[in-house]
Design a protein around this motif. Structure first.
Motif, mmCIF file in Angstrom:
data_model
loop_
_atom_site.group_PDB
_atom_site.id
_atom_site.type_symbol
_atom_site.label_atom_id
_atom_site.label_comp_id
_atom_site.label_asym_id
_atom_site.label_seq_id
_atom_site.Cartn_x
_atom_site.Cartn_y
_atom_site.Cartn_z
ATOM 1 N N LEU A 1 -4.371 6.675 -2.729
ATOM 2 C CA LEU A 1 -3.796 5.607 -1.926
ATOM 3 C C LEU A 1 -4.194 4.285 -2.567
ATOM 4 N N VAL A 2 -3.203 3.530 -3.038
ATOM 5 C CA VAL A 2 -3.431 2.218 -3.652
ATOM 6 C C VAL A 2 -2.975 1.177 -2.629
ATOM 7 N N CYS A 3 -3.869 0.248 -2.272
ATOM 8 C CA CYS A 3 -3.504 -0.705 -1.229
ATOM 9 C C CYS A 3 -4.284 -2.002 -1.367
ATOM 10 N N THR A 4 -3.817 -3.004 -0.624
ATOM 11 C CA THR A 4 -4.512 -4.282 -0.537
ATOM 12 C C THR A 4 -5.396 -4.279 0.705
ATOM 13 N N VAL B 1 -2.583 1.486 -11.909
ATOM 14 C CA VAL B 1 -2.369 2.759 -12.605
ATOM 15 C C VAL B 1 -3.192 2.808 -13.885
ATOM 16 N N ALA B 2 -3.239 1.714 -14.636
ATOM 17 C CA ALA B 2 -4.044 1.678 -15.861
ATOM 18 C C ALA B 2 -5.524 1.886 -15.543
ATOM 19 N N PHE B 3 -6.018 1.242 -14.501
ATOM 20 C CA PHE B 3 -7.407 1.409 -14.086
ATOM 21 C C PHE B 3 -7.696 2.864 -13.717
ATOM 22 N N LEU B 4 -6.839 3.452 -12.894
ATOM 23 C CA LEU B 4 -7.051 4.835 -12.468
ATOM 24 C C LEU B 4 -6.913 5.808 -13.627
ATOM 25 N N THR B 5 -5.983 5.537 -14.532
ATOM 26 C CA THR B 5 -5.837 6.393 -15.715
ATOM 27 C C THR B 5 -7.127 6.401 -16.519
ATOM 28 N N ARG B 6 -7.709 5.232 -16.738
ATOM 29 C CA ARG B 6 -8.991 5.169 -17.461
ATOM 30 C C ARG B 6 -10.061 5.966 -16.740
ATOM 31 N N ARG B 7 -10.121 5.826 -15.417
ATOM 32 C CA ARG B 7 -11.137 6.558 -14.647
ATOM 33 C C ARG B 7 -10.937 8.066 -14.750
ATOM 34 N N GLY C 1 0.828 -1.192 0.000
ATOM 35 C CA GLY C 1 0.000 0.000 0.000
ATOM 36 C C GLY C 1 0.863 1.242 0.000
ATOM 37 N N GLY C 2 0.397 2.275 -0.679
ATOM 38 C CA GLY C 2 1.127 3.536 -0.694
ATOM 39 C C GLY C 2 0.474 4.517 -1.643
ATOM 40 N N TRP C 3 0.988 5.731 -1.621
ATOM 41 C CA TRP C 3 0.405 6.824 -2.397
ATOM 42 C C TRP C 3 1.023 6.922 -3.789
ATOM 43 N N VAL C 4 0.149 7.117 -4.771
ATOM 44 C CA VAL C 4 0.559 7.316 -6.166
ATOM 45 C C VAL C 4 0.023 8.671 -6.597
ATOM 46 N N ALA D 1 -12.073 24.283 -13.715
ATOM 47 C CA ALA D 1 -12.535 24.278 -12.325
ATOM 48 C C ALA D 1 -13.536 23.150 -12.090
ATOM 49 N N SER D 2 -14.459 22.983 -13.008
ATOM 50 C CA SER D 2 -15.454 21.914 -12.882
ATOM 51 C C SER D 2 -14.807 20.544 -13.050
ATOM 52 N N LEU D 3 -13.874 20.453 -13.989
ATOM 53 C CA LEU D 3 -13.185 19.183 -14.222
ATOM 54 C C LEU D 3 -12.346 18.806 -12.999
ATOM 55 N N GLY D 4 -11.638 19.781 -12.435
ATOM 56 C CA GLY D 4 -10.851 19.526 -11.229
ATOM 57 C C GLY D 4 -11.708 19.022 -10.083
ATOM 58 N N GLU D 5 -12.899 19.598 -9.925
ATOM 59 C CA GLU D 5 -13.813 19.134 -8.876
ATOM 60 C C GLU D 5 -14.203 17.679 -9.098
ATOM 61 N N ARG D 6 -14.466 17.321 -10.332
ATOM 62 C CA ARG D 6 -14.833 15.935 -10.644
ATOM 63 C C ARG D 6 -13.654 14.995 -10.387
ATOM 64 N N LEU D 7 -12.472 15.410 -10.813
ATOM 65 C CA LEU D 7 -11.280 14.590 -10.627
ATOM 66 C C LEU D 7 -10.931 14.429 -9.145
ATOM 67 N N SER D 8 -11.274 15.438 -8.346
ATOM 68 C CA SER D 8 -10.943 15.378 -6.919
ATOM 69 C C SER D 8 -11.767 14.326 -6.182
ATOM 70 N N GLN D 9 -12.762 13.777 -6.836
ATOM 71 C CA GLN D 9 -13.488 12.648 -6.243
ATOM 72 C C GLN D 9 -12.665 11.365 -6.342
ATOM 73 N N LEU D 10 -11.742 11.322 -7.305
ATOM 74 C CA LEU D 10 -10.873 10.153 -7.492
ATOM 75 C C LEU D 10 -9.570 10.278 -6.702
ATOM 76 N N GLY D 11 -8.970 11.456 -6.744
ATOM 77 C CA GLY D 11 -7.681 11.665 -6.090
ATOM 78 C C GLY D 11 -7.661 12.967 -5.329
ATOM 79 N N SER D 12 -6.795 13.056 -4.357
ATOM 80 C CA SER D 12 -6.658 14.266 -3.563
ATOM 81 C C SER D 12 -5.979 15.334 -4.409
ATOM 82 N N TRP D 13 -6.725 16.369 -4.759
ATOM 83 C CA TRP D 13 -6.276 17.422 -5.666
ATOM 84 C C TRP D 13 -5.420 18.420 -4.913
#
Length: 113
Positions: free
Chosen positions: A46-49, A80-86, A25-28, A96-108
């Motif tokens: 954070l990608v982890c088992t 990484v491939a999965f998250l890239t697709r997402r 586990g760790g941060w990407v 600004a709107s796109l960043g808000e949407r992306l921040s649901q996936l990763g810490s912006w």
């Protein structure tokens, strides 16, 4: 506009922790911009088992589930491939709107800025 992952990296010090497919586990960090333009901003995930997460909960208590991808076994390239697709599925009318949407996936880096 559509999001485009322009690169990714393991955050310093996380390489060894992410190497174990069963207990890793760790941060990407993903560098994401728009598909037809310069620039990017960081989004951390954070990608982890499940085992890594269970051990952290045992040590530190409950974990909130935002910006976490749980996978087993941990195959970093597949995660990484999965998250890239997402990330690249996201669309919005402006950054600004796109960043808000992306921040649901990763810490912006600019969330709540």
């Amino acid at each position: 506009m559509r999001a485009k992952v322009k690169g990714w990296e393991i955050i310093d010090g996380e390489e060894e922790s992410l190497a174990d497919p069963e207990r890793g586990g760790g941060w990407v960090r993903f560098m994401v911009g728009i598909d037809e333009g310069p620039g990017d901003e960081s989004f951390d995930v954070l990608v982890c088992t499940p085992r890594w997460l269970k051990e952290r909960i045992s040590q530190d208590g409950p974990v909130l589930g935002r910006h976490i991808l749980v996978t087993c076994p941990l195959e970093l390239r597949e995660a990484v491939a999965f998250l890239t697709r997402r990330f690249e599925e996201e669309l919005a009318d402006d950054w600004a709107s796109l960043g808000e949407r992306l921040s649901q996936l990763g810490s912006w880096e600019f969330e709540n800025y």
